[in-house]
Design an enzyme around this catalytic site. Structure first.
Site, short mmCIF file in Angstrom:
data_model
loop_
_atom_site.label_atom_id
_atom_site.label_comp_id
_atom_site.label_asym_id
_atom_site.label_seq_id
_atom_site.Cartn_x
_atom_site.Cartn_y
_atom_site.Cartn_z
N ARG A 130 15.39 -9.07 6.56
CA ARG A 130 14.00 -9.42 6.21
C ARG A 130 13.40 -8.40 5.25
O ARG A 130 12.61 -8.74 4.38
CB ARG A 130 13.12 -9.47 7.47
N TYR A 144 2.20 -16.73 -5.04
CA TYR A 144 0.77 -16.51 -5.24
C TYR A 144 0.33 -15.25 -4.53
O TYR A 144 0.86 -14.90 -3.48
CB TYR A 144 -0.08 -17.70 -4.78
N MET A 146 -2.67 -13.01 -2.57
CA MET A 146 -3.81 -13.32 -1.70
C MET A 146 -4.44 -12.08 -1.08
O MET A 146 -3.83 -11.01 -1.03
CB MET A 146 -3.40 -14.30 -0.60
N LYS A 148 -7.08 -10.88 2.36
CA LYS A 148 -7.79 -11.27 3.58
C LYS A 148 -9.28 -10.98 3.32
O LYS A 148 -9.62 -9.94 2.73
CB LYS A 148 -7.28 -10.46 4.77
N GLN A 184 9.86 -17.49 3.71
CA GLN A 184 8.72 -16.73 3.17
C GLN A 184 9.12 -15.27 3.03
O GLN A 184 9.76 -14.71 3.90
CB GLN A 184 7.50 -16.82 4.10
N SER A 222 -5.91 -18.61 7.62
CA SER A 222 -6.06 -19.05 6.23
C SER A 222 -7.42 -19.71 6.00
O SER A 222 -8.08 -19.44 5.00
CB SER A 222 -4.94 -20.03 5.86
O1 76R Z 1 7.39 -12.20 9.95
C1 76R Z 1 7.48 -13.10 10.81
O2 76R Z 1 8.20 -14.09 10.70
C2 76R Z 1 6.59 -12.95 12.00
C3 76R Z 1 5.43 -13.85 11.93
C4 76R Z 1 4.66 -13.75 10.62
C5 76R Z 1 3.85 -12.70 10.15
C6 76R Z 1 3.55 -11.37 10.82
C7 76R Z 1 4.62 -14.78 9.60
C8 76R Z 1 5.33 -15.97 9.67
N1 76R Z 1 3.79 -14.39 8.58
C9 76R Z 1 3.32 -13.12 8.87
C10 76R Z 1 2.48 -12.35 8.08
MN1 76R Z 1 3.21 -15.51 6.98
N2 76R Z 1 2.66 -16.62 5.39
C11 76R Z 1 1.60 -16.36 4.56
C12 76R Z 1 1.39 -17.49 3.72
O3 76R Z 1 -1.04 -19.99 2.09
C13 76R Z 1 -1.44 -19.44 3.14
O4 76R Z 1 -2.25 -19.99 3.92
C14 76R Z 1 -0.98 -18.05 3.48
C15 76R Z 1 0.27 -17.63 2.72
C16 76R Z 1 2.36 -18.44 4.04
C17 76R Z 1 2.54 -19.79 3.43
C18 76R Z 1 3.15 -17.86 5.10
C19 76R Z 1 4.25 -18.50 5.69
N3 76R Z 1 1.94 -14.02 6.37
C20 76R Z 1 1.84 -12.78 6.93
C21 76R Z 1 0.92 -11.98 6.13
C22 76R Z 1 0.51 -10.54 6.39
C23 76R Z 1 -0.83 -10.60 7.07
C24 76R Z 1 -1.33 -9.35 7.70
O5 76R Z 1 -0.56 -8.42 7.98
O6 76R Z 1 -2.57 -9.33 7.97
C25 76R Z 1 0.46 -12.80 5.12
C26 76R Z 1 -0.51 -12.44 4.01
C27 76R Z 1 1.10 -14.08 5.29
C28 76R Z 1 0.87 -15.17 4.49
N4 76R Z 1 4.51 -16.98 7.62
C29 76R Z 1 5.38 -16.93 8.69
C30 76R Z 1 4.88 -18.07 6.84
C31 76R Z 1 6.01 -18.70 7.47
C32 76R Z 1 6.73 -19.93 6.88
C33 76R Z 1 6.32 -18.01 8.60
C34 76R Z 1 7.41 -18.30 9.63
C35 76R Z 1 8.65 -17.54 9.25
C36 76R Z 1 9.79 -17.99 10.12
O7 76R Z 1 9.64 -18.01 11.33
O8 76R Z 1 10.82 -18.33 9.52
#
Ligand code: 76R
Length: 247
Positions: A130, A144, A146, A148, A184, A222
């Site tokens: 990862r 893209y 982004m 918070k 992702q 989101s």
């Molecule tokens: O890493 C992990 O799989 C654990 C769960 C997880 C975290 C901690 C996770 C899962 N994400 C995490 C953190 Mn995410 N993610 C986004 C976007 O368009 C939008 O609305 C937001 C853009 C998408 C599409 C997405 C997809 N994620 C984050 C963070 C850091 C936030 C923080 O620390 O405050 C951001 C900015 C972010 C944004 N996320 C997943 C996905 C997907 C598909 C998963 C599942 C991964 C999997 O299980 O295979």
């Protein structure tokens, strides 16, 4: 003050969006075009060798629409390697043809909101994969940046950690359902670039990306707390297909 979440950092990422200067290309003779094309193929061959030796990964994409023509995506352990990638391209015979449309510099980030115990990437191959992501062979990429939100009652950074964790859990559960279709890679860019995170999504079918992003819009993290920058969509190119664009 609410407590920051700890993060793990991995490879650095450069999303280098280029425009092909077609007016300049038209002005070149066949030999100059050939030189530009083979310079670009040489650079890509170098990236491919790094990837084969697990010293990085890369993807080349044709970008749809007016925002750029190419995305050259590279992950490396050291930011100096990414700086070198940029300047080698700019100084090569392909450099004058490929002007900059946009770029994003960030580092692969995993947050510990949902981590159990003390994560150790050296003892955990999944964690390592990862933090040092391979670029999948899939057809589409979406990028893209982004933030918070920090606005009145909707200030992510003023929320207690437990509340943020619960929301991230719900976010992760939605994402998990796309596990087989979308990969992702979240890169953090706090202090590094104009936004707080880069979101890079890989899929074979771009509709899966659309559905995932749309579904997440309804999720509180989101819906209430995310602000998005420009979206870039690219289709994967082999180095040969990229070279063909300049032939
Ligand atoms: O890493 C992990 O799989 C654990 C769960 C997880 C975290 C901690 C996770 C899962 N994400 C995490 C953190 Mn995410 N993610 C986004 C976007 O368009 C939008 O609305 C937001 C853009 C998408 C599409 C997405 C997809 N994620 C984050 C963070 C850091 C936030 C923080 O620390 O405050 C951001 C900015 C972010 C944004 N996320 C997943 C996905 C997907 C598909 C998963 C599942 C991964 C999997 O299980 O295979």
């Amino acid at each position: 003050m609410s407590e920051a979440v700890e993060t793990l950092e991995g490879w650095y990422a450069l999303h280098d969006f280029r425009r092909i200067d077609w007016a300049h290309w038209q002005s070149l003779d066949a030999r100059a075009r050939q030189q530009a094309r083979s310079a670009l193929l040489d650079l890509a061959a170098g990236w491919s060798r790094q990837a084969a030796g697990d010293r990085g990964s890369y993807g080349i994409y044709q970008v749809l629409g007016h925002k750029a023509d190419l995305l050259l995506l590279n992950f490396r352990a050291d930011p100096g390697e990414l700086a070198a990638i940029e300047s080698e391209l700019d100084r090569s015979p392909a450099g004058a043809l490929l002007t900059r449309a946009y770029s994003y510099f960030s580092v692969v980030e995993l947050s510990k909101y949902l981590a159990r115990g003390e994560p150790n990437p050296d003892a955990n191959p999944y964690l390592k994969s990862r933090l040092q992501p391979a670029v999948p062979p899939w057809r589409t990429v979406c990028f893209y940046p982004m933030n918070k939100r920090r606005a009145g009652a909707d200030n992510w950074y003023m929320l207690p950690r437990e509340q943020r964790r619960d929301m991230m859990k719900s976010h992760g559960l939605i994402g998990q359902r796309y596990h087989d279709r979308v990969i992702q890679v979240i890169t953090g860019s706090q202090g590094l670039d104009d936004w707080e995170w880069g979101v890079t999504l890989f899929a074979d079918d771009l509709v899966a990306i659309k559905k995932l992003v749309y579904e997440m819009r309804f999720d509180e993290v989101s819906a209430r707390f995310a602000d998005f920058g420009p979206f870039y969509l690219g289709l994967k190119l082999t180095p040969e297909a990229m070279g063909q664009l300049l032939a």
